[in-house]
Design a protein around this motif. Structure first.
Motif, PDB file in Angstrom:
ATOM      1  N   ILE A 113       0.859  -1.196   0.000  1.00 58.60           N
ATOM      2  CA  ILE A 113       0.000   0.000   0.000  1.00 58.60           C
ATOM      3  C   ILE A 113       0.886   1.235   0.000  1.00 58.60           C
ATOM      4  CG2 ILE A 113      -2.018  -1.033   1.139  1.00 58.60           C
ATOM      5  CD1 ILE A 113      -1.047   0.404   3.712  1.00 58.60           C
ATOM      6  N   ARG A 114       0.316   2.318  -0.545  1.00 53.98           N
ATOM      7  CA  ARG A 114       0.999   3.608  -0.555  1.00 53.98           C
ATOM      8  C   ARG A 114       0.213   4.567   0.326  1.00 53.98           C
ATOM      9  NH1 ARG A 114       4.517   3.720  -4.961  1.00 53.98           N
ATOM     10  NH2 ARG A 114       4.284   1.793  -6.143  1.00 53.98           N
ATOM     11  N   VAL A 115       0.942   5.192   1.233  1.00 49.99           N
ATOM     12  CA  VAL A 115       0.326   6.205   2.088  1.00 49.99           C
ATOM     13  C   VAL A 115       1.254   7.410   2.108  1.00 49.99           C
ATOM     14  CG1 VAL A 115      -0.857   4.491   3.533  1.00 49.99           C
ATOM     15  CG2 VAL A 115       1.440   5.270   4.167  1.00 49.99           C
ATOM     16  N   HIS A 116       0.861   8.434   2.830  1.00 49.72           N
ATOM     17  CA  HIS A 116       1.703   9.619   2.946  1.00 49.72           C
ATOM     18  C   HIS A 116       2.214   9.763   4.374  1.00 49.72           C
ATOM     19  CE1 HIS A 116      -0.532  10.442  -0.772  1.00 49.72           C
ATOM     20  NE2 HIS A 116       0.600  11.018  -1.149  1.00 49.72           N
ATOM     21  N   ALA A 117       3.348  10.442   4.483  1.00 48.54           N
ATOM     22  CA  ALA A 117       3.940  10.628   5.810  1.00 48.54           C
ATOM     23  C   ALA A 117       2.884  11.198   6.758  1.00 48.54           C
ATOM     24  CB  ALA A 117       5.145  11.562   5.713  1.00 48.54           C
ATOM     25  N   GLY A 118       2.782  10.628   7.922  1.00 56.14           N
ATOM     26  CA  GLY A 118       1.788  11.051   8.902  1.00 56.14           C
ATOM     27  C   GLY A 118       0.505  10.242   8.838  1.00 56.14           C
ATOM     28  N   ASP A 119       0.375   9.405   7.822  1.00 60.34           N
ATOM     29  CA  ASP A 119      -0.833   8.592   7.716  1.00 60.34           C
ATOM     30  C   ASP A 119      -0.788   7.438   8.708  1.00 60.34           C
ATOM     31  OD1 ASP A 119      -1.630  10.227   5.710  1.00 60.34           O
ATOM     32  OD2 ASP A 119      -1.504   8.735   4.098  1.00 60.34           O
ATOM     33  N   ARG A 120      -1.975   7.005   9.054  1.00 61.59           N
ATOM     34  CA  ARG A 120      -2.104   5.892   9.992  1.00 61.59           C
ATOM     35  C   ARG A 120      -2.540   4.643   9.224  1.00 61.59           C
ATOM     36  NH1 ARG A 120      -6.019   7.485  14.216  1.00 61.59           N
ATOM     37  NH2 ARG A 120      -4.162   8.281  15.240  1.00 61.59           N
ATOM     38  N   VAL A 121      -1.864   3.542   9.500  1.00 62.09           N
ATOM     39  CA  VAL A 121      -2.244   2.270   8.877  1.00 62.09           C
ATOM     40  C   VAL A 121      -2.773   1.339   9.972  1.00 62.09           C
ATOM     41  CG1 VAL A 121      -1.422   0.242   7.604  1.00 62.09           C
ATOM     42  CG2 VAL A 121      -0.523   2.523   7.049  1.00 62.09           C
ATOM     43  N   THR A 122      -3.916   0.743   9.677  1.00 61.27           N
ATOM     44  CA  THR A 122      -4.504  -0.221  10.611  1.00 61.27           C
ATOM     45  C   THR A 122      -4.389  -1.620  10.035  1.00 61.27           C
ATOM     46  OG1 THR A 122      -6.097   1.433  11.354  1.00 61.27           O
ATOM     47  CG2 THR A 122      -6.615  -0.868  11.852  1.00 61.27           C
ATOM     48  N   PHE A 123      -3.862  -2.524  10.837  1.00 58.98           N
ATOM     49  CA  PHE A 123      -3.781  -3.932  10.444  1.00 58.98           C
ATOM     50  C   PHE A 123      -4.895  -4.680  11.178  1.00 58.98           C
ATOM     51  CE2 PHE A 123       0.414  -2.135  10.023  1.00 58.98           C
ATOM     52  CZ  PHE A 123       0.903  -2.672   8.839  1.00 58.98           C
ATOM     53  N   VAL A 124      -5.652  -5.459  10.436  1.00 57.39           N
ATOM     54  CA  VAL A 124      -6.757  -6.225  11.026  1.00 57.39           C
ATOM     55  C   VAL A 124      -6.529  -7.701  10.726  1.00 57.39           C
ATOM     56  CG1 VAL A 124      -9.258  -6.544  11.112  1.00 57.39           C
ATOM     57  CG2 VAL A 124      -8.308  -4.303  10.482  1.00 57.39           C
ATOM     58  N   ASN A 125      -6.491  -8.518  11.762  1.00 59.13           N
ATOM     59  CA  ASN A 125      -6.312  -9.953  11.528  1.00 59.13           C
ATOM     60  C   ASN A 125      -7.673 -10.631  11.344  1.00 59.13           C
ATOM     61  OD1 ASN A 125      -5.537 -12.576  11.319  1.00 59.13           O
ATOM     62  ND2 ASN A 125      -4.847 -12.803  13.442  1.00 59.13           N
ATOM     63  N   ASP A 126      -7.968 -10.997  10.119  1.00 60.26           N
ATOM     64  CA  ASP A 126      -9.228 -11.682   9.808  1.00 60.26           C
ATOM     65  C   ASP A 126      -9.066 -13.206   9.802  1.00 60.26           C
ATOM     66  OD1 ASP A 126     -10.461  -9.223   9.392  1.00 60.26           O
ATOM     67  OD2 ASP A 126      -9.948  -9.186   7.264  1.00 60.26           O
ATOM     68  N   ASP A 127      -7.855 -13.685  10.096  1.00 62.35           N
ATOM     69  CA  ASP A 127      -7.611 -15.130  10.040  1.00 62.35           C
ATOM     70  C   ASP A 127      -7.959 -15.809  11.359  1.00 62.35           C
ATOM     71  OD1 ASP A 127      -6.854 -15.997   7.577  1.00 62.35           O
ATOM     72  OD2 ASP A 127      -4.690 -15.902   7.930  1.00 62.35           O
ATOM     73  N   ASP A 128      -8.184 -17.115  11.300  1.00 62.51           N
ATOM     74  CA  ASP A 128      -8.331 -17.902  12.523  1.00 62.51           C
ATOM     75  C   ASP A 128      -6.990 -18.050  13.226  1.00 62.51           C
ATOM     76  OD1 ASP A 128     -11.019 -18.304  12.430  1.00 62.51           O
ATOM     77  OD2 ASP A 128     -10.896 -20.202  11.345  1.00 62.51           O
ATOM     78  N   GLU A 129      -5.923 -17.975  12.462  1.00 66.26           N
ATOM     79  CA  GLU A 129      -4.578 -18.131  13.007  1.00 66.26           C
ATOM     80  C   GLU A 129      -4.059 -16.774  13.481  1.00 66.26           C
ATOM     81  OE1 GLU A 129      -2.376 -19.583  14.536  1.00 66.26           O
ATOM     82  OE2 GLU A 129      -1.404 -20.971  13.134  1.00 66.26           O
ATOM     83  N   ALA A 130      -3.174 -16.808  14.476  1.00 68.53           N
ATOM     84  CA  ALA A 130      -2.559 -15.575  14.964  1.00 68.53           C
ATOM     85  C   ALA A 130      -1.437 -15.133  14.022  1.00 68.53           C
ATOM     86  CB  ALA A 130      -1.996 -15.796  16.363  1.00 68.53           C
ATOM     87  N   HIS A 131      -1.235 -13.834  13.929  1.00 69.16           N
ATOM     88  CA  HIS A 131      -0.186 -13.287  13.064  1.00 69.16           C
ATOM     89  C   HIS A 131       0.433 -12.063  13.726  1.00 69.16           C
ATOM     90  CE1 HIS A 131      -1.298 -15.839   9.686  1.00 69.16           C
ATOM     91  NE2 HIS A 131      -2.561 -15.466   9.813  1.00 69.16           N
TER      92      HIS A 131
END
Lengths: 102, 292
Positions: free
Chosen positions: A32-50
């Motif tokens: 993904i491309r974002v700009h400095a100062g942007d916030r990225v959210t990671f969401v784990n949709d898997d049954d397994e932990a990551h």
């Protein structure tokens, strides 16, 4: 009365956001491309932990169980590669562009 | 356990190690089990902190395993936990796991799995580390068996590897051990290529296996896969243990590994622990016990 503010003012107040889903042992989208100062959210949709762990250790989600989220704000431009500590064949990239290029 | 399975695994006896799979009753009836003295127990993959439909009560199933082990008439010399004690390496998960495992009557050895190594091994070392094993790996001799406990979980520097330092240590450790002495190796991830597509292998495991090739009797016990899988390469016998938390799909039977949902009334039958008894002079009798 935030709702009354013009849209432009809101954009200036709040960092832009992007979401990376972790699904079927992959980061979606992988790059993904974002700009400095942007916030990225990671969401784990898997049954397994990551995890989402930067190769340069500049960010690290720690363990994300199913449904867990992790947020990171990228202050500086650059290309940040990350992987899952538990499944190191999982890789993703965050490209952080300077704000001026917006 | 079904008689069919018992018969399948009797086929393993030819190499000198008696391998059977089944409940105690089956084996007693077969005359294969009596009090032989030295024994130990393996448990694995408890994933304390996991709370999903595949097993909403991982603490309960671990407690059940502990109670079953404590009730064994022939108490084991020790219990080895082959890793993934916790699900996310959180302090409260290590605390809960330690509290459950402290009720074991027998002494505990616990290896880290990759779930226990998230971020770092600090939490693992705080709860389960040994003073004589600052790097996590160690060896000892007991009842004529040379035991080696390895760490092959992912690490930022050494992904999916034992690593040079540990391999060099292993070489030195084994150098003094006579080839006739039985060797038992513990590791979390399989040391052989069980199913590399799912990461079920150790990148530099072959080098360790080469060092073990000169021994007459080698048994490698691991977890990580959450199901009983037996394998043999030359003189080396590999046995992957059932979890106490939840099963995973058999290799290649699903798009990805991960918790496998089975009907609630079947869950305990796919979780379990393993007893290993020394049959002098050098045979190791292994038996897998489902939790129900």
């Amino acid at each position: 009365m935030i709702a009354a503010l013009p849209a432009i003012a809101l954009a200036a107040l709040l960092p832009a956001a992007a979401i990376v889903h972790i699904k079927n042992f992959t980061y979606v989208p992988a790059t993904i491309r974002v700009h400095a100062g942007d916030r990225v959210t990671f969401v784990n949709d898997d049954d397994e932990a990551h995890t989402a762990t930067a190769l340069d250790k500049s960010f690290d989600s720690d363990g994300l169980g199913t449904g867990d989220t992790y947020q990171h704000v990228f202050p500086k431009p650059g290309t940040y590669r990350y992987f899952c500590e538990m499944h190191p064949y999982m890789h993703g990239t965050i490209v952080v562009l300077p704000r001026s290029s917006q | 356990m079904k008689r069919r399975n018992f018969l399948e695994h009797v086929g393993w006896t030819g190499a000198g190690i008696v391998w059977t799979l089944g409940a105690t009753g089956t084996l007693s009836a077969a005359g294969a089990q009596e009090d032989r003295g030295f024994s130990f127990v393996q448990i694995s993959d408890s994933h304390i902190g996991f709370a999903r439909p595949e097993n909403p009560d991982v603490a309960g199933t671990l407690a059940r395993a502990v109670a079953a082990i404590n009730a064994l008439p022939n108490q084991p010399a020790f219990v080895v936990h082959t890793g993934d004690i916790t699900h996310l390496a959180k302090a409260e998960q290590f605390d809960a796991a330690r509290s459950l495992l402290q009720s074991l009557k027998a002494p505990l050895l616990a290896l880290p799995g990759e779930h226990d190594a998230i971020g770092s091994l600090k939490g693992y070392f705080a709860s389960f580390g040994r003073k004589d094993a600052p790097d996590g790996w160690f060896s000892f001799d007991q009842n004529g068996i040379h035991f080696v406990s390895l760490v092959n979980v992912f690490d930022f520097e050494l992904m999916g590897k034992l690593g040079r330092t540990q391999l060099d240590w292993l070489k030195g450790d084994l150098a003094a051990v006579p080839g006739s002495r039985p060797v038992v190796v513990f590791a979390h991830v399989p040391l052989y290529a069980l199913y590399p597509t799912w990461g079920w292998t150790t990148e530099d495991g072959a080098e360790a296996l080469q060092m073990l090739a000169r021994f007459d009797h080698v048994t490698v016990l691991n977890g990580h896969i959450h199901q009983i899988i037996e394998h043999r390469e030359g003189n080396i016998r590999f046995a992957t243990a059932a979890a106490t938390a939840y099963p995973q799909p058999a290799p290649g039977t699903a798009p990805k590994p991960g918790p496998l949902l089975v009907p609630a009334d079947r869950l305990l039958s796919v979780l379990g622990y393993r007893t290993l008894e020394l049959v002098p002079p050098s045979d190791l009798h292994s038996e897998d016990h489902p939790l129900a």
